[in-house]
Design a protein around this motif. Structure first.
Motif, PDB file in Angstrom:
ATOM      1  N   ALA A 324      26.023   4.494  57.608  1.00  0.00           N
ATOM      2  CA  ALA A 324      26.976   5.798  57.942  1.00  0.00           C
ATOM      3  C   ALA A 324      26.934   6.462  59.192  1.00  0.00           C
ATOM      4  O   ALA A 324      25.951   6.167  59.992  1.00  0.00           O
ATOM      5  N   ILE A 325      28.070   6.954  59.933  1.00  0.00           N
ATOM      6  CA  ILE A 325      27.826   7.665  60.932  1.00  0.00           C
ATOM      7  C   ILE A 325      28.456   9.121  60.677  1.00  0.00           C
ATOM      8  O   ILE A 325      29.592   9.269  60.149  1.00  0.00           O
ATOM      9  N   ILE A 326      27.774  10.014  61.440  1.00  0.00           N
ATOM     10  CA  ILE A 326      28.008  11.527  61.220  1.00  0.00           C
ATOM     11  C   ILE A 326      28.664  11.834  62.571  1.00  0.00           C
ATOM     12  O   ILE A 326      27.834  12.022  63.493  1.00  0.00           O
ATOM     13  N   THR A 327      30.058  12.271  62.608  1.00  0.00           N
ATOM     14  CA  THR A 327      30.612  12.452  63.940  1.00  0.00           C
ATOM     15  C   THR A 327      32.009  13.254  63.507  1.00  0.00           C
ATOM     16  O   THR A 327      32.659  12.831  62.783  1.00  0.00           O
ATOM     17  N   LYS A 328      32.327  14.112  64.539  1.00  0.00           N
ATOM     18  CA  LYS A 328      33.717  14.591  64.435  1.00  0.00           C
ATOM     19  C   LYS A 328      34.631  13.933  65.302  1.00  0.00           C
ATOM     20  O   LYS A 328      35.852  14.079  65.502  1.00  0.00           O
ATOM     21  N   ASN A 329      34.055  12.679  66.175  1.00  0.00           N
ATOM     22  CA  ASN A 329      34.914  12.106  66.981  1.00  0.00           C
ATOM     23  C   ASN A 329      35.545  10.789  66.320  1.00  0.00           C
ATOM     24  O   ASN A 329      34.696   9.861  65.981  1.00  0.00           O
ATOM     25  N   THR A 330      36.730  10.742  66.085  1.00  0.00           N
ATOM     26  CA  THR A 330      37.270   9.807  65.144  1.00  0.00           C
ATOM     27  C   THR A 330      37.399   8.505  65.870  1.00  0.00           C
ATOM     28  O   THR A 330      37.108   7.186  65.268  1.00  0.00           O
ATOM     29  N   ALA A 331      37.490   8.316  67.148  1.00  0.00           N
ATOM     30  CA  ALA A 331      37.330   7.167  68.158  1.00  0.00           C
ATOM     31  C   ALA A 331      35.961   6.360  67.992  1.00  0.00           C
ATOM     32  O   ALA A 331      35.838   5.250  67.685  1.00  0.00           O
ATOM     33  N   GLU A 332      34.911   7.290  67.997  1.00  0.00           N
ATOM     34  CA  GLU A 332      33.530   6.893  67.934  1.00  0.00           C
ATOM     35  C   GLU A 332      33.267   6.302  66.510  1.00  0.00           C
ATOM     36  O   GLU A 332      32.511   5.332  66.158  1.00  0.00           O
ATOM     37  N   ALA A 333      33.888   7.161  65.392  1.00  0.00           N
ATOM     38  CA  ALA A 333      33.706   6.455  64.061  1.00  0.00           C
ATOM     39  C   ALA A 333      34.305   4.950  63.742  1.00  0.00           C
ATOM     40  O   ALA A 333      33.799   4.209  63.203  1.00  0.00           O
ATOM     41  N   LYS A 334      35.736   4.941  64.442  1.00  0.00           N
ATOM     42  CA  LYS A 334      36.249   3.665  64.189  1.00  0.00           C
ATOM     43  C   LYS A 334      35.383   2.634  64.863  1.00  0.00           C
ATOM     44  O   LYS A 334      35.293   1.422  64.404  1.00  0.00           O
ATOM     45  N   LEU A 335      34.801   2.823  66.213  1.00  0.00           N
ATOM     46  CA  LEU A 335      34.080   1.870  66.930  1.00  0.00           C
ATOM     47  C   LEU A 335      32.874   1.365  65.963  1.00  0.00           C
ATOM     48  O   LEU A 335      32.439   0.285  65.901  1.00  0.00           O
ATOM     49  N   PHE A 336      32.057   2.492  65.397  1.00  0.00           N
ATOM     50  CA  PHE A 336      30.987   2.096  64.601  1.00  0.00           C
ATOM     51  C   PHE A 336      31.461   1.405  63.381  1.00  0.00           C
ATOM     52  O   PHE A 336      30.777   0.217  63.018  1.00  0.00           O
ATOM     53  N   MET A 337      32.352   1.685  62.761  1.00  0.00           N
ATOM     54  CA  MET A 337      32.667   1.106  61.270  1.00  0.00           C
ATOM     55  C   MET A 337      33.282  -0.190  61.642  1.00  0.00           C
ATOM     56  O   MET A 337      32.966  -1.379  60.765  1.00  0.00           O
ATOM     57  N   ALA A 338      34.006  -0.692  62.793  1.00  0.00           N
ATOM     58  CA  ALA A 338      34.563  -1.778  62.932  1.00  0.00           C
ATOM     59  C   ALA A 338      33.263  -2.933  63.403  1.00  0.00           C
ATOM     60  O   ALA A 338      33.530  -3.992  63.316  1.00  0.00           O
ATOM     61  N   ASN A 339      32.304  -2.223  64.029  1.00  0.00           N
ATOM     62  CA  ASN A 339      31.434  -3.177  64.664  1.00  0.00           C
ATOM     63  C   ASN A 339      29.942  -3.399  63.773  1.00  0.00           C
ATOM     64  O   ASN A 339      29.224  -4.211  63.948  1.00  0.00           O
ATOM     65  N   VAL A 340      29.747  -2.293  62.900  1.00  0.00           N
ATOM     66  CA  VAL A 340      28.455  -2.422  62.023  1.00  0.00           C
ATOM     67  C   VAL A 340      28.770  -3.473  60.826  1.00  0.00           C
ATOM     68  O   VAL A 340      29.827  -3.595  60.274  1.00  0.00           O
TER      69      VAL A 340
END
Length: 397
Positions: A324-340
């Motif tokens: 899981a990533i905890i962030t308000k930044n949608t772009a950073e969340a998408k980066l995390f979710m696509a690459n983890v």
């Protein structure tokens, strides 16, 4: 070979099983207490999974009733094609045949796994742990009563009362055809099955799940999600590792608040060289601890320079289950979710939702960390393979 039962019969068996579980609720709980009393091990997570109370029986009943309402997963058309020569070609879902599940503790698996396999037209062989033997035998007896009531062979759901040596012999030289094996338990069990099995195996692997608190996190949400991740330490979707962005504003205050909350819940806290400077945090002795699934009141917290570093660390150390990533930044969340590289990825939500029921499947046979045949929760619609149906009128090639 058992001939596929009609969907009406399969659903009726499931509804009858729900009624029998309700009728025999007190007997199941009483028998389970004997299993609990007989358990002499010191594995608190196994003891937790072994326990059956009224709420757990209600979950078993709900699983059977929900399965009975689900669409038949067998015979669904996935592809069709009309050949130039006039042949009509279909690809449809088909049952595997016989599935063997080997699991530790958890009498509820004896209901849920058997129900999912049976509904999807598969014969299932159940090999539970010795610690839950009496509970499992009681539940299998109820399955046999339900099958008998609807004139179905009790061979559809069989229990293998084998010790380790007998299990190994069966894996290496099955006395009947087995099409798929699913080991559901710790790493030792999984390694044992992989070593000795002579047919396909789907790994229901380790958890060791990570939460990354990004520099733009809502820290109140972060604390709630981390605490929720430790709310059931015996679950494979529990959180074991927390990574904190070194650029998080008010980082020290957040860490102190998080540590205080974890200590309230009697969680042992380990930290890297930075986090271990905080009060009552033990420094990790080796980076190997990042690989370990705890299934215990224990958590490791570390500092990380960036989202990309967090992704790299999770991909190196995690069990491939949930992150899981905890962030308000949608772009950073998408980066995390696509690459983890985990079966389930979360943005501002708890890893505890990696569960067939919670993710809309109605239940699960296991949670796969393999990429074939299914990844994540294995539900009713995943316990099928496929078959080609070709209709002609004398065509030759």
């Amino acid at each position: 070979m058992n001939t596929l039962l009609s969907i009406k019969t399969r659903n009726n068996v499931l509804r009858t099983m729900a009624s029998l579980l309700d009728r025999e609720k007190e007997a199941i709980i009483s028998i389970n207490k004997k299993d609990l009393e007989a358990y002499k091990g010191d594995d608190i997570s196994m003891f937790d999974r072994l326990k059956v109370d009224e709420a757990k029986v209600h979950e078993m009943i709900a699983a059977c009733l929900h399965l009975a309402t689900q669409e038949d997963p067998v015979g669904l058309e996935r592809f069709s094609f009309r050949h130039d020569n006039g042949m009509q070609v279909y690809n449809k879902t088909a049952s595997f045949g016989t599935i063997l599940i080997i699991y530790e503790s958890r009498p509820d698996v004896t209901v849920e796994a058997a129900g999912i396999a049976f509904k999807s037209g598969n014969k299932i062989l159940l090999k539970g742990g010795k610690e839950s033997l009496q509970s499992n035998l009681k539940i299998v007896d109820l399955w046999h009563q339900a099958l008998n009531q609807h004139y179905a062979s009790k061979d559809w759901i069989a229990y293998l009362q084998f010790d380790r040596t007998e299990t190994q012999a069966f894996l290496e030289r099955p006395s009947q055809k087995v099409d798929l094996i699913i080991p559901r338990g710790g790493e030792r069990l999984i390694a044992f099955v992989k070593k000795h099995a002579t047919c396909p195996v789907i790994i229901s692997g380790r958890g060791n799940n990570f939460v990354f608190v990004h520099k733009e996190a809502d820290t109140a949400i972060a604390i709630e999600i981390i605490l929720n991740g430790k709310s059931k330490i015996s679950a494979c979707n529990a959180v074991d590792k927390v990574l904190i962005d070194k650029n998080l504003p008010n980082k020290t205050a957040f860490i102190n608040r998080l540590l205080s909350k974890l200590k309230e819940f009697k969680i042992d806290i380990l930290g890297d060289t930075i986090i271990s400077k905080f009060d009552k945090v033990e420094e990790i002795s080796s980076n190997d601890v990042w690989y370990k699934e705890f299934l215990d009141y224990k958590i490791v917290i570390g500092e990380i320079p960036s989202n990309k570093d967090a992704i790299a660390m999770i991909n190196n150390y995690s069990g491939g289950h949930s992150s899981a990533i905890i962030t308000k930044n949608t772009a950073e969340a998408k980066l995390f979710m696509a690459n983890v590289d985990t079966a389930a990825v979360y943005h501002n939500a708890s890893t505890r939702f990696t569960d067939g029921g919670q993710l809309g499947l109605g239940g699960e046979l296991a949670i796969s960390t393999d990429k074939l045949h299914q990844r994540g929760p294995i539900g009713l619609q995943h316990l099928v393979t496929n078959k080609w149906y070709v209709h002609g009128n004398g065509q030759i090639r």
